[in-house]
Design an enzyme around this catalytic site. Structure first.
Site, PDB file in Angstrom:
ATOM      1  CE  LYS A  83       7.008   0.860  -8.576  1.00 48.68           C
ATOM      2  NZ  LYS A  83       5.745   1.330  -9.153  1.00 48.68           N
TER       3      LYS A  83
HETATM    4  O1  G3P Z   1       2.806   3.738  -7.602  1.00 42.79           O
HETATM    5  C1  G3P Z   1       2.097   2.707  -7.004  1.00 42.79           C
HETATM    6  C2  G3P Z   1       0.671   2.879  -7.342  1.00 42.79           C
HETATM    7  O2  G3P Z   1       0.492   2.634  -8.692  1.00 42.79           O
HETATM    8  C3  G3P Z   1      -0.300   2.082  -6.559  1.00 42.79           C
HETATM    9  O3  G3P Z   1      -1.459   2.820  -6.557  1.00 42.79           O
HETATM   10  O4  G3P Z   1      -3.855   3.244  -6.294  1.00 42.79           O
HETATM   11  O5  G3P Z   1      -3.043   0.961  -6.963  1.00 42.79           O
HETATM   12  O6  G3P Z   1      -2.703   1.802  -4.637  1.00 42.79           O
HETATM   13  P1  G3P Z   1      -2.836   2.171  -6.082  1.00 42.79           P
END
Ligand code: G3P
Length: 215
Positions: A83
């Site tokens: 990633k």
């Molecule tokens: O896959 C990316 C994700 O983990 C981000 O999620 O909820 O932190 O915006 P969030």
């Protein structure tokens, strides 16, 4: 649409893997920090549980560092997907990884042209952060729609991986729009599964079953 689980929590991964609904796993530095163990150890353990693409993020932000880290991560297991953040050095690293057969997930995508550049660099997956766009009072799913359409129009092989998913309707929209993958938190996978009519219907069946004459 493939379903990945967005977590580094092994208990959560085991739970959904046992149901057979999970095709892969995504992690990020925040999720790995919550796991409280070194990145390579956590990724190795995840690879033992799920036989599918497992995203592990580089921590460097310079080209040399990202290439070095990505090569190391890719040696952990053949299922590891490196990633990489969507910055200039990140795309340079993606180009190198693509030439070496190392799969990549380009993360922190917030615009369709960022996504087109990632596809041109040779990204395997692009991760539009739907929930974080919604947080800015915009419509995150529009980005998913744009990426799917642009990739389709020009025949890019890059897969749209809807990320930063926060609730079941995000998953429904991602599926309707043709996202190749949605990476979903454990809680939301369970929300997708749950329906009160399933529970009340089952409860009624069990009540009625007691009325069935026994031999
Ligand atoms: O896959 C990316 C994700 O983990 C981000 O999620 O909820 O932190 O915006 P969030």
């Amino acid at each position: 649409m493939k379903i990945f689980i967005d977590t580094a929590d092994l208990a959560e991964i085991r739970d959904v893997a046992a149901m057979g609904v999970v095709d892969g796993v995504t992690t990020n530095p925040t999720l790995i920090a919550k796991a409280g163990r070194p990145l390579d150890v956590v990724i190795r353990d995840i690879c033992e549980i799920v036989d599918g693409p497992i995203s592990a993020e580089v921590l460097s932000t310079d080209f040399d560092g990202m290439v070095r880290e990505g090569r190391e991560l890719s040696k952990i297991h053949p299922n590891v997907v490196v990633k990489v953040p969507l910055i200039a050095d990140g795309l340079r690293a993606v180009k190198v990884f693509a030439s070496e057969g190392i799969r990549t997930n380009v993360t922190l995508c917030f615009s369709p042209m960022q996504g087109m550049l990632a596809a041109k660099a040779g990204a395997t997956y692009i991760s539009p952060f739907v929930g974080r766009i919604d947080d800015m009072a915009s419509e995150g799913m529009i980005l998913v729609e744009q990426l799917v359409s642009i990739y389709q129009t020009y025949g890019y092989a890059t897969q749209v991986l809807a990320a930063s998913i926060r609730h079941p309707m995000h998953v429904v929209r991602a599926a309707e729009l043709g996202a190749h993958v949605a990476t979903i938190p454990h809680k939301v996978i369970h929300q997708l599964l749950k329906h009160p009519l399933t529970d009340s219907g089952l409860a009624q069946f069990l009540v009625d079953a007691k009325k069935i004459p026994q031999k």
